[in-house]
Design an enzyme around this catalytic site. Structure first.
Site, PDB file in Angstrom:
ATOM      1  CG  HIS A   1      26.063 -53.722  65.984  1.00 35.97           C
ATOM      2  ND1 HIS A   1      25.700 -54.854  66.663  1.00 35.97           N
ATOM      3  CD2 HIS A   1      26.707 -52.939  66.892  1.00 35.97           C
ATOM      4  CE1 HIS A   1      26.095 -54.763  67.930  1.00 35.97           C
ATOM      5  NE2 HIS A   1      26.711 -53.614  68.087  1.00 35.97           N
TER       6      HIS A   1
ATOM      7  N   GLY B   1      37.616 -59.529  76.135  1.00 41.64           N
ATOM      8  CA  GLY B   1      36.306 -58.940  76.397  1.00 41.64           C
ATOM      9  C   GLY B   1      36.270 -57.432  76.264  1.00 41.64           C
TER      10      GLY B   1
ATOM     11  N   GLY C   1      36.317 -55.834  73.100  1.00 41.27           N
ATOM     12  CA  GLY C   1      35.897 -55.438  71.765  1.00 41.27           C
ATOM     13  C   GLY C   1      37.025 -55.429  70.749  1.00 41.27           C
TER      14      GLY C   1
ATOM     15  CB  SER D   1      38.224 -59.580  67.867  1.00 40.16           C
ATOM     16  OG  SER D   1      37.577 -60.764  67.487  1.00 40.16           O
ATOM     17  CB  SER D   2      40.538 -61.590  73.189  1.00 45.09           C
ATOM     18  OG  SER D   2      39.316 -61.839  73.850  1.00 45.09           O
ATOM     19  CB  SER D   3      36.333 -64.417  71.109  1.00 47.81           C
ATOM     20  OG  SER D   3      35.763 -63.477  70.240  1.00 47.81           O
TER      21      SER D   3
ATOM     22  CG  ASP E   1      35.171 -60.056  65.500  1.00 46.84           C
ATOM     23  OD1 ASP E   1      35.025 -58.992  64.860  1.00 46.84           O
ATOM     24  OD2 ASP E   1      34.609 -60.276  66.596  1.00 46.84           O
TER      25      ASP E   1
HETATM   26  P1  ADP Z   1      36.410 -59.959  72.691  1.00 47.78           P
HETATM   27  O1  ADP Z   1      36.406 -60.931  71.569  1.00 47.78           O
HETATM   28  O2  ADP Z   1      35.909 -58.624  72.287  1.00 47.78           O
HETATM   29  O3  ADP Z   1      37.704 -59.859  73.401  1.00 47.78           O
HETATM   30  P2  ADP Z   1      34.505 -61.845  73.726  1.00 47.78           P
HETATM   31  O4  ADP Z   1      33.546 -61.779  74.867  1.00 47.78           O
HETATM   32  O5  ADP Z   1      33.989 -62.127  72.388  1.00 47.78           O
HETATM   33  O6  ADP Z   1      35.334 -60.483  73.774  1.00 47.78           O
HETATM   34  O7  ADP Z   1      35.592 -62.958  74.038  1.00 47.78           O
HETATM   35  C1  ADP Z   1      36.246 -62.997  75.269  1.00 47.78           C
HETATM   36  C2  ADP Z   1      36.325 -64.435  75.752  1.00 47.78           C
HETATM   37  O8  ADP Z   1      37.195 -65.193  74.878  1.00 47.78           O
HETATM   38  C3  ADP Z   1      36.949 -64.580  77.111  1.00 47.78           C
HETATM   39  O9  ADP Z   1      35.994 -64.398  78.137  1.00 47.78           O
HETATM   40  C4  ADP Z   1      37.477 -66.004  77.073  1.00 47.78           C
HETATM   41  O10 ADP Z   1      36.433 -66.931  77.273  1.00 47.78           O
HETATM   42  C5  ADP Z   1      37.938 -66.128  75.627  1.00 47.78           C
HETATM   43  N1  ADP Z   1      39.365 -65.759  75.530  1.00 47.78           N
HETATM   44  C6  ADP Z   1      39.893 -64.742  74.830  1.00 47.78           C
HETATM   45  N2  ADP Z   1      41.236 -64.684  74.976  1.00 47.78           N
HETATM   46  C7  ADP Z   1      41.570 -65.696  75.794  1.00 47.78           C
HETATM   47  C8  ADP Z   1      42.802 -66.168  76.339  1.00 47.78           C
HETATM   48  N3  ADP Z   1      43.956 -65.560  76.091  1.00 47.78           N
HETATM   49  N4  ADP Z   1      42.769 -67.254  77.138  1.00 47.78           N
HETATM   50  C9  ADP Z   1      41.594 -67.873  77.401  1.00 47.78           C
HETATM   51  N5  ADP Z   1      40.409 -67.464  76.925  1.00 47.78           N
HETATM   52  C10 ADP Z   1      40.384 -66.394  76.142  1.00 47.78           C
HETATM   53 MG    MG Z   2      34.706 -61.624  70.501  1.00 44.33          MG
END
Ligand code: ADP
Ligand code: MG
Length: 367
Positions: free
Chosen positions: A22, A110, A112, A114-116, A158
């Site tokens: 943060h 989702g 943490g 950083s899949s986003s 990220d």
């Molecule tokens: P984090 O970044 O920590 O994983 P976030 O809430 O920031 O969590 O991001 C998760 C969101 O990113 C998912 O709900 C989805 O909308 C999107 N996302 C991430 N990976 C994928 C994927 N492989 N396919 C489709 N959407 C994805």
């Molecule tokens: Mg994220």
């Protein structure tokens, strides 16, 4: 195989933040590593002038006419991350050709890790399709997509980590200058991530609230551009006039930046005990001053600290669920994994995923 040659494959890693939580949106320091888990995007050209999206993690096929993208409202689906990136590319005056992007991730969504950002960066590479942007511009473009289109007021960490990851190294990122130093991970330390398997609803509203609370804290320091610039002595002088909440949020930020710098020095010195101690202090600060931890995260940290060969442990990512990051002796990791799984299962009835993370390279094309 006919057609296979036309598929181009791009990859971007997830990340785990070792310390500095943060602080990114307050212009401070963070220290992520890019990890082996990530997001893969396979791009193929199509005839129809649209962007077609599928994900192995979400059902259905989504399609958007290319001409509509610049003026689109957000859809509320995962496509927003890709559409946000597409809009930013178009805003640079670059063209996007008709394509299908097939997404598949190994990094859990989702949690943490950083899949986003992994999705944004791998999609950006797929949409750019060989046209190169300076790395930091690529990271910033993806941050803008998440901040301005998806609507999460995220920092740069990220996306920066997904782009700049390096094998064997952590990235000490100065979120003000948006430049980094590479930090060696000492021998005798393995980074082990444990997933609580929970994500409390509070998460995204609390994130916005913390951003606002930091702004409020900053308003007590006219002339300072970010909490990063406030010293502990200045905070102490202002403390009597500040409400308890912004004071605690500011205290976390100021001390957390000092901890990142201390962690950097300890890593260079190979002082694993000092690194571990700073991780635990970071967790306690996130737990009590920043108030973004939760019972499951606290349980994982407290349990880890009772196990052999653990140098330190803390929550990582935004909080309210997601993962902890642990620094453990390589010879202890098998027992650590067994024990932490058994105890978490016994307490919470959930089977926590454990990921052994090695610092990995940043995003690119997979040949
Ligand atoms: P984090 O970044 O920590 O994983 P976030 O809430 O920031 O969590 O991001 C998760 C969101 O990113 C998912 O709900 C989805 O909308 C999107 N996302 C991430 N990976 C994928 C994927 N492989 N396919 C489709 N959407 C994805
Ligand atoms: Mg994220």
């Amino acid at each position: 195989m006919a057609g296979a040659a036309r598929v181009k494959h791009y990859h971007a890693p997830g990340r785990v933040n070792l310390i500095g939580e943060h602080t990114d949106y307050n212009g401070g320091f963070v220290m992520p590593i890019a990890i082996g888990l990530g997001c893969d995007v396979r791009r193929s050209a199509i005839r129809k002038k649209e962007l077609r999206l599928v994900s192995a993690q979400f059902p259905g096929e989504l399609a958007y006419p290319l001409a509509a993208i610049p003026s689109m409202e957000k859809t509320g689906t995962w496509a927003d991350y890709v559409l946000g990136v597409a809009r930013e590319i178009l805003a640079l005056g670059m063209e996007i050709k008709p394509a299908k992007l097939a997404v598949d991730a190994t990094v859990p969504t989702g949690s943490g890790l950083s899949s986003s950002a992994a999705l944004e960066v791998s999609s950006a590479l797929a949409l750019l399709d060989g046209r190169e942007l300076p790395k930091v511009e690529l990271a910033r473009l993806c941050q803008r997509a998440e901040r301005d289109f998806v609507g999460l007021p995220c920092g740069i960490m990220d996306q920066y980590a997904a782009v700049h990851g390096e094998a064997h190294r952590a990235i000490m990122l100065d979120c003000r200058s948006v430049t980094h130093q590479l930090v060696p991970i000492p021998e005798g330390a393995e980074v082990v991530v444990v997933n609580t398997m929970v994500k409390h609803e509070l998460g995204s509203s609390a994130y916005r609230q913390r951003v606002a609370e930091c702004q409020e804290a900053l308003s007590h320091f006219p002339g300072k551009a970010a909490l990063r610039d406030v010293t502990l002595a200045e905070l102490e002088r202002a403390a009597a006039k500040m409400a308890e909440t912004p004071l605690a949020r500011a205290r976390h930020n100021i001390l957390e930046n000092l901890r990142v710098e201390g962690f950097h020095r300890a890593a260079v010195d190979g002082d694993l005990a000092a690194m571990g101690k700073l991780m635990v202090e970071s967790h306690r600060s996130l737990q009590h001053d920043y108030e973004v931890s939760c019972a499951e995260l606290d349980f994982l940290v407290d349990t880890a600290l009772t196990l052999d060969g653990v140098h330190g442990a803390r929550m990582t990512g935004g909080g309210f669920g997601g993962c902890t990051v642990n620094l453990a002796e390589p010879g202890s990791v098998d027992a650590f994994e067994r024990e932490i799984k058994a105890r978490y299962q016994a307490r919470w009835g959930l089977n926590p995923a454990v990921y052994r993370c090695t610092p990995s390279a940043g995003a690119g094309r997979v040949e």
